[in-house]
Scaffold this motif. Structure first.
Motif, PDB file in Angstrom:
ATOM      1  N   VAL A  53       0.798  -1.095  -0.159  1.00  0.00           N
ATOM      2  CA  VAL A  53      -0.054  -0.070   0.084  1.00  0.00           C
ATOM      3  C   VAL A  53       1.030   1.263  -0.270  1.00  0.00           C
ATOM      4  O   VAL A  53       1.731   1.415   0.609  1.00  0.00           O
ATOM      5  CB  VAL A  53      -0.745  -0.111   1.205  1.00  0.00           C
ATOM      6  CG1 VAL A  53      -1.762   1.350   1.292  1.00  0.00           C
ATOM      7  CG2 VAL A  53      -1.664  -1.010   1.203  1.00  0.00           C
ATOM      8  N   ALA A  54       0.528   2.219  -0.900  1.00  0.00           N
ATOM      9  CA  ALA A  54       1.419   3.412  -1.141  1.00  0.00           C
ATOM     10  C   ALA A  54       0.731   4.134   0.207  1.00  0.00           C
ATOM     11  O   ALA A  54      -0.353   4.775  -0.033  1.00  0.00           O
ATOM     12  CB  ALA A  54       1.127   4.129  -2.353  1.00  0.00           C
ATOM     13  N   THR A  55       1.735   4.740   0.951  1.00  0.00           N
ATOM     14  CA  THR A  55       1.165   5.669   2.025  1.00  0.00           C
ATOM     15  C   THR A  55       2.114   6.951   2.100  1.00  0.00           C
ATOM     16  O   THR A  55       3.410   6.805   1.742  1.00  0.00           O
ATOM     17  CB  THR A  55       1.298   4.923   3.493  1.00  0.00           C
ATOM     18  OG1 THR A  55       0.704   5.852   4.236  1.00  0.00           O
ATOM     19  CG2 THR A  55       2.661   4.549   3.523  1.00  0.00           C
ATOM     20  N   VAL A  56       1.459   8.082   2.486  1.00  0.00           N
ATOM     21  CA  VAL A  56       2.152   9.280   2.290  1.00  0.00           C
ATOM     22  C   VAL A  56       2.814   9.348   3.496  1.00  0.00           C
ATOM     23  O   VAL A  56       2.596   8.767   4.420  1.00  0.00           O
ATOM     24  CB  VAL A  56       1.260  10.504   2.037  1.00  0.00           C
ATOM     25  CG1 VAL A  56       0.579  10.527   0.857  1.00  0.00           C
ATOM     26  CG2 VAL A  56       0.523  10.550   3.238  1.00  0.00           C
ATOM     27  N   SER A  57       4.143  10.209   3.610  1.00  0.00           N
ATOM     28  CA  SER A  57       4.993  10.248   4.773  1.00  0.00           C
ATOM     29  C   SER A  57       4.303  11.190   5.555  1.00  0.00           C
ATOM     30  O   SER A  57       4.462  10.824   6.808  1.00  0.00           O
ATOM     31  CB  SER A  57       6.328  10.468   4.296  1.00  0.00           C
ATOM     32  OG  SER A  57       6.517  11.826   3.479  1.00  0.00           O
ATOM     33  N   SER A  58       3.784  12.370   5.121  1.00  0.00           N
ATOM     34  CA  SER A  58       3.263  13.223   6.045  1.00  0.00           C
ATOM     35  C   SER A  58       1.740  13.506   5.126  1.00  0.00           C
ATOM     36  O   SER A  58       2.041  14.018   4.162  1.00  0.00           O
ATOM     37  CB  SER A  58       3.882  14.332   6.396  1.00  0.00           C
ATOM     38  OG  SER A  58       4.460  14.887   5.230  1.00  0.00           O
ATOM     39  N   ASN A 151      -5.490  -6.587  -2.440  1.00  0.00           N
ATOM     40  CA  ASN A 151      -5.186  -6.501  -3.680  1.00  0.00           C
ATOM     41  C   ASN A 151      -6.046  -5.337  -4.335  1.00  0.00           C
ATOM     42  O   ASN A 151      -5.984  -4.334  -4.852  1.00  0.00           O
ATOM     43  CB  ASN A 151      -4.368  -7.466  -4.525  1.00  0.00           C
ATOM     44  CG  ASN A 151      -3.245  -7.798  -3.986  1.00  0.00           C
ATOM     45  OD1 ASN A 151      -2.582  -7.230  -3.149  1.00  0.00           O
ATOM     46  ND2 ASN A 151      -2.700  -8.808  -4.423  1.00  0.00           N
ATOM     47  N   ALA A 152      -7.354  -5.980  -4.374  1.00  0.00           N
ATOM     48  CA  ALA A 152      -8.467  -5.381  -4.917  1.00  0.00           C
ATOM     49  C   ALA A 152      -8.879  -3.994  -4.151  1.00  0.00           C
ATOM     50  O   ALA A 152      -8.986  -2.994  -4.830  1.00  0.00           O
ATOM     51  CB  ALA A 152      -9.594  -6.106  -5.040  1.00  0.00           C
ATOM     52  N   PHE A 153      -8.620  -3.984  -2.865  1.00  0.00           N
ATOM     53  CA  PHE A 153      -9.052  -2.796  -2.206  1.00  0.00           C
ATOM     54  C   PHE A 153      -7.655  -1.833  -2.486  1.00  0.00           C
ATOM     55  O   PHE A 153      -8.233  -0.538  -2.714  1.00  0.00           O
ATOM     56  CB  PHE A 153      -9.188  -2.990  -0.775  1.00  0.00           C
ATOM     57  CG  PHE A 153     -10.307  -3.503  -0.156  1.00  0.00           C
ATOM     58  CD1 PHE A 153     -11.491  -2.916  -0.374  1.00  0.00           C
ATOM     59  CD2 PHE A 153     -10.249  -4.586   0.757  1.00  0.00           C
ATOM     60  CE1 PHE A 153     -12.579  -3.553  -0.057  1.00  0.00           C
ATOM     61  CE2 PHE A 153     -11.409  -5.130   1.162  1.00  0.00           C
ATOM     62  CZ  PHE A 153     -12.903  -4.579   0.923  1.00  0.00           C
ATOM     63  N   ALA A 158      -5.814   3.192  -5.078  1.00  0.00           N
ATOM     64  CA  ALA A 158      -4.667   3.883  -5.568  1.00  0.00           C
ATOM     65  C   ALA A 158      -4.664   4.513  -6.977  1.00  0.00           C
ATOM     66  O   ALA A 158      -4.148   5.142  -7.606  1.00  0.00           O
ATOM     67  CB  ALA A 158      -3.260   2.593  -6.003  1.00  0.00           C
ATOM     68  N   LYS A 159      -5.965   4.066  -7.782  1.00  0.00           N
ATOM     69  CA  LYS A 159      -6.129   4.608  -8.893  1.00  0.00           C
ATOM     70  C   LYS A 159      -6.868   5.949  -8.783  1.00  0.00           C
ATOM     71  O   LYS A 159      -7.211   6.525  -9.698  1.00  0.00           O
ATOM     72  CB  LYS A 159      -6.809   3.515  -9.886  1.00  0.00           C
ATOM     73  CG  LYS A 159      -8.334   3.314  -9.750  1.00  0.00           C
ATOM     74  CD  LYS A 159      -8.949   2.574 -10.817  1.00  0.00           C
ATOM     75  CE  LYS A 159     -10.403   2.214 -10.389  1.00  0.00           C
ATOM     76  NZ  LYS A 159     -10.931   1.171 -11.417  1.00  0.00           N
TER      77      LYS A 159
END
Length: 184
Positions: A53-58, A151-153, A158-159
Motif C-alpha cells: 500500500v502506497a502511504t504518504v509520509s506526511s 489487492n483489490a482494495f 490507488a487509482k
C-alpha cells in the motif's frame, strides 16, 4: 514355537509396509487429482502476491474529507469522496500494513450476498451495487482469497488521484477551531 513367532513378526512388518505403501500411493493420487486443495490461487495458478500500500509520509495541511479506518466501509467512503472531486485522506490508527480490516486481517473470506428473488432463472442478479459491486467483480466470488481482496482494495484506492493513504498513525483526534465567531 520360537521359529513360528519370528515368522508372525515378519508378517506383521510386511503388513505394516504394505499399508504404508498403499497410504502413500493414495495420498499421491489424491494430491494430483485435487490441486485446488493446495494453498494457491486455484488449480494451476500461483498464489497471489500481496501488493504494498502506497502511504504518504506526511499528510497535506488540509483535506475536504478525512476517513478514519481502512475497513471496507472506510475504503468505500474514501473512494466515493475522491470520485466526487474531494481531496481525501484515508487514515488508519491501527498497526495495519494492508487495507480491508476484517476481510483481510480477520480472514473473513466469505460473504452472504443479497440476490433478487428466485424466478426460475439460472442466474440471479446481485442486489449489492455501486462501489461494492465494482470491488466484488475483482475477486473470486462470494468466497475468496484474502490476498486477492487486499489487492483489490489497494487498487481501487490507488487509482483515485484525490486519495492520500496514511497508515500506522499513532494518535488521531479532531482539531477544533472556532470559526465564524463575532467580536462584540
Amino acid at each position: 514355537m520360537v521359529s513360528g513367532s519370528g515368522s508372525k513378526k515378519g508378517y506383521v512388518w510386511l503388513g505394516i509396509l504394505v499399508v504404508l505403501i498403499v497410504a502413500a500411493g493414495t495420498l499421491y493420487w489424491w494430491k494430483s487429482a485435487h490441486p485446488a486443495a493446495a494453498p494457491s490461487g486455484g488449480p494451476g495458478k500461483a498464489a497471489p502476491v500481496l501488493q504494498k500500500v502506497a502511504t504518504v509520509s506526511s499528510p497535506k495541511d488540509s483535506y475536504d474529507v478525512i476517513v478514519a479506518g481502512t475497513d471496507p466501509e472506510g475504503i468505500a467512503a474514501a473512494v466515493s469522496a475522491a470520485r466526487n472531486g474531494l481531496k481525501t485522506l484515508l487514515v488508519d490508527g491501527r498497526d495495519r500494513e494492508i487495507l480491508g480490516g476484517l476481510m483481510t486481517l480477520g480472514w473473513l473470506n466469505s460473504l452472504d450476498m443479497n440476490y433478487e428473488p428466485d424466478r426460475g432463472q439460472p442466474k440471479r442478479e446481485a442486489l449489492n451495487k455501486g462501489i461494492f459491486s465494482e470491488w466484488h467483480g475483482q475477486i473470486e466470488g462470494d468466497s475468496f482469497d484474502v490476498t486477492t481482496v487486499a489487492n483489490a482494495f489497494n487498487q481501487m484506492v490507488a487509482k483515485e488521484k484525490n486519495i492520500d493513504v496514511l497508515l500506522k498513525v499513532q494518535s488521531m483526534e479532531p482539531l477544533l477551531t472556532k470559526s465564524g465567531s463575532r467580536r462584540r
